[in-house]
Motif scaffolding. Structure first.
Motif, PDB file in Angstrom:
ATOM      1  N   LEU A   1       0.876  -1.170   0.000  1.00 37.09           N
ATOM      2  CA  LEU A   1       0.000   0.000   0.000  1.00 37.09           C
ATOM      3  C   LEU A   1       0.913   1.221   0.000  1.00 37.09           C
ATOM      4  N   ILE A   2       0.806   2.013  -1.056  1.00 38.70           N
ATOM      5  CA  ILE A   2       1.763   3.102  -1.275  1.00 38.70           C
ATOM      6  C   ILE A   2       1.016   4.426  -1.350  1.00 38.70           C
ATOM      7  N   ASP A   3       1.487   5.389  -0.553  1.00 39.40           N
ATOM      8  CA  ASP A   3       0.866   6.720  -0.629  1.00 39.40           C
ATOM      9  C   ASP A   3       1.958   7.774  -0.621  1.00 39.40           C
ATOM     10  N   THR A   4       1.582   8.978  -1.016  1.00 36.50           N
ATOM     11  CA  THR A   4       2.548  10.086  -1.051  1.00 36.50           C
ATOM     12  C   THR A   4       2.183  11.143  -0.016  1.00 36.50           C
ATOM     13  N   GLY A   5       1.505  10.720   1.017  1.00 37.63           N
ATOM     14  CA  GLY A   5       1.141  11.636   2.098  1.00 37.63           C
ATOM     15  C   GLY A   5       2.323  11.903   3.015  1.00 37.63           C
ATOM     16  N   GLU A   6       2.013  12.458   4.187  1.00 35.50           N
ATOM     17  CA  GLU A   6       3.075  12.737   5.163  1.00 35.50           C
ATOM     18  C   GLU A   6       3.751  11.432   5.557  1.00 35.50           C
ATOM     19  N   PRO A   7       5.067  11.454   5.777  1.00 36.89           N
ATOM     20  CA  PRO A   7       5.722  10.232   6.245  1.00 36.89           C
ATOM     21  C   PRO A   7       5.060   9.763   7.539  1.00 36.89           C
ATOM     22  N   PHE A   8       4.583   8.557   7.512  1.00 36.97           N
ATOM     23  CA  PHE A   8       3.931   8.067   8.729  1.00 36.97           C
ATOM     24  C   PHE A   8       3.959   6.551   8.765  1.00 36.97           C
ATOM     25  N   ASN A   9       4.563   6.027   9.822  1.00 39.56           N
ATOM     26  CA  ASN A   9       4.636   4.583   9.999  1.00 39.56           C
ATOM     27  C   ASN A   9       3.524   4.145  10.936  1.00 39.56           C
ATOM     28  N   ILE A  10       2.485   3.573  10.361  1.00 37.60           N
ATOM     29  CA  ILE A  10       1.341   3.211  11.212  1.00 37.60           C
ATOM     30  C   ILE A  10       1.718   2.126  12.229  1.00 37.60           C
ATOM     31  N   LEU A  11       2.811   1.421  11.964  1.00 39.99           N
ATOM     32  CA  LEU A  11       3.206   0.357  12.906  1.00 39.99           C
ATOM     33  C   LEU A  11       3.707   0.921  14.232  1.00 39.99           C
ATOM     34  N   THR A  12       3.911   2.245  14.281  1.00 42.40           N
ATOM     35  CA  THR A  12       4.339   2.857  15.545  1.00 42.40           C
ATOM     36  C   THR A  12       3.142   3.291  16.400  1.00 42.40           C
ATOM     37  N   LEU A  13       1.930   3.147  15.881  1.00 44.13           N
ATOM     38  CA  LEU A  13       0.767   3.548  16.678  1.00 44.13           C
ATOM     39  C   LEU A  13       0.666   2.654  17.923  1.00 44.13           C
ATOM     40  N   PRO A  14       0.295   3.244  19.049  1.00 42.03           N
ATOM     41  CA  PRO A  14       0.228   2.436  20.273  1.00 42.03           C
ATOM     42  C   PRO A  14      -0.887   1.401  20.209  1.00 42.03           C
ATOM     43  N   ILE A  15      -0.632   0.254  20.793  1.00 41.61           N
ATOM     44  CA  ILE A  15      -1.654  -0.794  20.875  1.00 41.61           C
ATOM     45  C   ILE A  15      -2.284  -0.711  22.257  1.00 41.61           C
ATOM     46  N   PRO A  16      -3.622  -0.710  22.325  1.00 41.65           N
ATOM     47  CA  PRO A  16      -4.255  -0.552  23.644  1.00 41.65           C
ATOM     48  C   PRO A  16      -3.957  -1.735  24.565  1.00 41.65           C
ATOM     49  N   ASP A  17      -4.066  -1.469  25.852  1.00 40.61           N
ATOM     50  CA  ASP A  17      -3.902  -2.538  26.841  1.00 40.61           C
ATOM     51  C   ASP A  17      -5.126  -3.454  26.764  1.00 40.61           C
ATOM     52  N   LEU A  18      -4.890  -4.699  26.403  1.00 47.28           N
ATOM     53  CA  LEU A  18      -6.004  -5.632  26.183  1.00 47.28           C
ATOM     54  C   LEU A  18      -6.324  -6.457  27.420  1.00 47.28           C
ATOM     55  N   THR A  19      -5.586  -6.211  28.481  1.00 51.21           N
ATOM     56  CA  THR A  19      -5.784  -7.041  29.670  1.00 51.21           C
ATOM     57  C   THR A  19      -6.698  -6.377  30.693  1.00 51.21           C
ATOM     58  N   THR A  20      -7.100  -5.136  30.432  1.00 53.90           N
ATOM     59  CA  THR A  20      -7.886  -4.414  31.437  1.00 53.90           C
ATOM     60  C   THR A  20      -9.338  -4.865  31.408  1.00 53.90           C
ATOM     61  N   SER A  21     -10.031  -4.537  32.479  1.00 53.97           N
ATOM     62  CA  SER A  21     -11.452  -4.859  32.553  1.00 53.97           C
ATOM     63  C   SER A  21     -12.215  -3.936  31.608  1.00 53.97           C
TER      64      SER A  21
END
Lengths: 124, 136
Positions: free
Chosen positions: B76-96
């Motif tokens: 998936l290739i775009d010419t938008g702002e440089p942005f690595n979506i893999l750096t987005l934080p993953i939510p804590d999945l262990t919480t109530s």
């Protein structure tokens, strides 16, 4: 994407059909959440029947979390039933078993949350 | 190689996932895996629209290639702002339920549903590559 409901005794069975993605999730939210406003205590419980949902992306998962939070706030019980294999995979990745009680079938859900409803449920 | 160029907008979702599903099916990927690939591509496209093109509009190119190591590569290739979506934080999945964050599951799903994900920025382009092992 469609949402239909059926009330049996003190349980509202909400059946969702189709594909829930970032396009259809808004309609899903608008159609689902109002059904849950009476979901409280023993008076009204809810079963979300997902047997006819073939696909759910994070947009749909977001709506499910909102629904669960709404029910919690009202001290209502919302459980999930009948996930297809792909949805089971999506739920497992998202660790939704931590936030939802999940049953294999609607009948199993009714057996657990309302014996009165289970007794008259005909599986249709 | 098959390729499609679409406006980087949410309403490109259906043609984008349909294109990738057709490529995967043609390579012999079974239906449940095709759905998984569609879902990963959906989450990627949504994040490109949301982050790479948050200030401007643009296009996204989607390339599907089979490589020599029996993988389907989806770029998936775009010419938008440089942005690595893999750096987005993953939510804590262990919480109530009370503490569970609403949203943020997209990147987690991408990483879980395909075999390998890489991001690079080259020649002014964000290139997100999803690799899926093909059935032998």
């Amino acid at each position: 994407m469609g949402v239909t409901t059926q009330t049996i005794e003190n349980v509202l069975i909400i059946q969702v059909t189709g594909r829930i993605d970032h396009i259809t999730a808004n309609v899903f939210e608008q159609e689902l959440l109002p059904h849950l406003k009476d979901c409280t205590g023993e008076e009204k419980k809810a079963v979300l029947d997902l047997s006819r949902v073939t696909y759910m992306s994070s947009a749909g998962l977001r709506v499910l979390l909102l629904a669960a939070k709404q029910c919690r706030k009202q001290q209502g019980e919302l459980v999930v039933a009948a996930l297809q294999p792909f949805l089971q995979e999506v739920f497992r990745i998202s660790r939704f078993h931590v936030v939802f009680t999940i049953f294999d079938t609607v009948k199993a859900a009714l057996d657990a949350i309302s014996p009165a409803a289970a007794a008259v449920y005909d599986g249709s | 190689m098959a390729a499609i160029t679409l406006p980087a907008r949410l309403d490109s979702l259906a043609p984008c996932t349909a294109f990738v599903a057709a490529c995967a099916t043609a390579e012999g990927v079974p239906p449940q895996r095709v759905s998984a690939i569609e879902l990963a591509v959906e989450e990627a496209l949504v994040n490109i629209c949301r982050y790479a093109y948050r200030r401007e509009t643009g296009e996204v190119e989607v390339h599907c290639t089979r490589n020599e190591t029996q993988h389907l590569l989806i770029d998936l290739i775009d010419t938008g702002e440089p942005f690595n979506i893999l750096t987005l934080p993953i939510p804590d999945l262990t919480t109530s339920l009370d503490d569970r964050q609403v949203g943020g599951l997209g990147v987690l799903l991408i990483q879980a549903l395909v075999d390998h994900v890489t991001y690079r920025h080259a020649d002014g382009r964000n290139i997100l590559q999803l690799a899926v092992r093909l059935p032998s």
